[in-house]
Design a protein around this motif. Structure first.
Motif, PDB file in Angstrom:
ATOM      1  N   LEU A  44       3.296  12.315  -4.022  1.00  0.00           N
ATOM      2  CA  LEU A  44       2.970  10.913  -4.284  1.00  0.00           C
ATOM      3  C   LEU A  44       1.688  10.787  -5.107  1.00  0.00           C
ATOM      4  O   LEU A  44       1.586   9.914  -5.966  1.00  0.00           O
ATOM      5  N   LYS A  45       0.705  11.666  -4.864  1.00  0.00           N
ATOM      6  CA  LYS A  45      -0.540  11.618  -5.649  1.00  0.00           C
ATOM      7  C   LYS A  45      -0.247  11.949  -7.104  1.00  0.00           C
ATOM      8  O   LYS A  45      -0.774  11.325  -8.009  1.00  0.00           O
ATOM      9  N   LEU A  80       0.842  -1.196   0.000  1.00  0.00           N
ATOM     10  CA  LEU A  80       0.000   0.000   0.000  1.00  0.00           C
ATOM     11  C   LEU A  80       0.878   1.248   0.000  1.00  0.00           C
ATOM     12  O   LEU A  80       1.911   1.284   0.651  1.00  0.00           O
ATOM     13  N   ARG A  81       0.430   2.243  -0.745  1.00  0.00           N
ATOM     14  CA  ARG A  81       1.179   3.492  -0.847  1.00  0.00           C
ATOM     15  C   ARG A  81       0.505   4.600  -0.059  1.00  0.00           C
ATOM     16  O   ARG A  81      -0.705   4.819  -0.200  1.00  0.00           O
ATOM     17  N   GLY A  91      13.154   5.984   5.613  1.00  0.00           N
ATOM     18  CA  GLY A  91      12.379   5.870   4.391  1.00  0.00           C
ATOM     19  C   GLY A  91      11.356   4.779   4.635  1.00  0.00           C
ATOM     20  O   GLY A  91      11.340   4.168   5.709  1.00  0.00           O
ATOM     21  N   CYS A  92      10.497   4.518   3.669  1.00  0.00           N
ATOM     22  CA  CYS A  92       9.437   3.526   3.865  1.00  0.00           C
ATOM     23  C   CYS A  92       8.989   3.017   2.503  1.00  0.00           C
ATOM     24  O   CYS A  92       8.818   3.811   1.575  1.00  0.00           O
ATOM     25  N   LEU A  93       8.780   1.718   2.415  1.00  0.00           N
ATOM     26  CA  LEU A  93       8.334   1.150   1.132  1.00  0.00           C
ATOM     27  C   LEU A  93       6.952   1.669   0.734  1.00  0.00           C
ATOM     28  O   LEU A  93       6.596   1.638  -0.433  1.00  0.00           O
ATOM     29  N   SER A  94       6.193   2.184   1.703  1.00  0.00           N
ATOM     30  CA  SER A  94       4.877   2.758   1.399  1.00  0.00           C
ATOM     31  C   SER A  94       4.962   4.238   1.015  1.00  0.00           C
ATOM     32  O   SER A  94       3.954   4.834   0.643  1.00  0.00           O
ATOM     33  N   VAL A  95       6.160   4.807   1.146  1.00  0.00           N
ATOM     34  CA  VAL A  95       6.355   6.227   0.814  1.00  0.00           C
ATOM     35  C   VAL A  95       7.593   6.321  -0.076  1.00  0.00           C
ATOM     36  O   VAL A  95       8.615   6.892   0.302  1.00  0.00           O
ATOM     37  N   GLN A 112       4.236  17.148   5.342  1.00  0.00           N
ATOM     38  CA  GLN A 112       3.293  16.048   5.078  1.00  0.00           C
ATOM     39  C   GLN A 112       2.442  16.340   3.854  1.00  0.00           C
ATOM     40  O   GLN A 112       2.210  15.456   3.029  1.00  0.00           O
ATOM     41  N   SER A 113       1.972  17.581   3.720  1.00  0.00           N
ATOM     42  CA  SER A 113       1.107  17.859   2.579  1.00  0.00           C
ATOM     43  C   SER A 113       1.919  17.879   1.284  1.00  0.00           C
ATOM     44  O   SER A 113       1.444  17.439   0.246  1.00  0.00           O
ATOM     45  N   ARG A 114       3.175  18.336   1.370  1.00  0.00           N
ATOM     46  CA  ARG A 114       4.040  18.284   0.177  1.00  0.00           C
ATOM     47  C   ARG A 114       4.253  16.842  -0.281  1.00  0.00           C
ATOM     48  O   ARG A 114       4.227  16.533  -1.460  1.00  0.00           O
ATOM     49  N   ILE A 115       4.494  15.961   0.689  1.00  0.00           N
ATOM     50  CA  ILE A 115       4.746  14.550   0.359  1.00  0.00           C
ATOM     51  C   ILE A 115       3.484  13.924  -0.255  1.00  0.00           C
ATOM     52  O   ILE A 115       3.556  13.219  -1.259  1.00  0.00           O
TER      53      ILE A 115
END
Ligand code: NI
Length: 167
Positions: free
Chosen positions: A159-160, A7-8, A90-94, A152-155
């Motif tokens: 991603l979107k 999941l992303r 880092g994170c595989l979902s991000v 957070q909103s930039r990220i």
């Protein structure tokens, strides 16, 4: 074995609180094998069941360079936390996003292993970071939630946008 879909962020399913595992059975062991294959292929050093849309308290970590030191933690509990240290995570979902997070430097954790046997593990450095990061996933928390609202909103936007570009 089968590779699973990760999941992303900001998929709302990542905010689900995982339930304890009741019995470590063949289904759980299959999930562990599939999660390990998925994590190593990514490649990543940790994966929580939450990230593959299985909302049970199960995580795997392997911070070795040789991908041969797999830790399986079922129903993990933090017993002791000591000190604090900042690391880039880092994170595989991000995917593609890295930022600094402050966490305990050293942790003692109790969990069940893949055979359902209880054990305790004292971890520090990268392994401690990784265990705490994955335990957060089981609480429905992604590491970017430690960052400022602006970041957070930039990220999220980044991603979107990336998802739209690949559609
Ligand atoms: Ni993660």
């Amino acid at each position: 074995m089968a590779k699973l879909t990760i999941l992303r962020y900001p998929d709302p399913r990542l905010y689900t609180r995982a339930k304890p595992v009741v019995t470590v059975n063949a289904h759980i062991r299959q999930l562990i094998a599939d999660m390990a294959e998925t994590m190593y292929a990514a490649p990543g050093i940790g994966l929580a069941a939450t990230q593959v849309d299985e909302h049970i308290q199960l995580l795997i970590v392997d911070t070795s360079e040789t991908q041969n030191d797999l830790h399986v933690l079922i129903n993990p509990e933090l017993l002791v936390t000591e000190g604090s240290a900042e690391h880039e995570e880092g994170c595989l979902s991000v995917p593609g996003i890295y930022d600094k997070v402050t966490r305990a430097e050293r942790v003692t954790v109790r969990a069940l292993d893949a055979d359902g046997e209880p054990f305790e593990l004292v971890a520090e450095g990268l392994l401690a970071v990784c265990i705490q990061h994955e335990m957060d996933h089981l609480l429905g928390k992604v590491f970017v939630q430690y960052l400022s609202p602006l970041k957070q909103s930039r990220i999220k936007n980044k991603l979107k946008k990336r998802v739209q570009e690949t559609m």
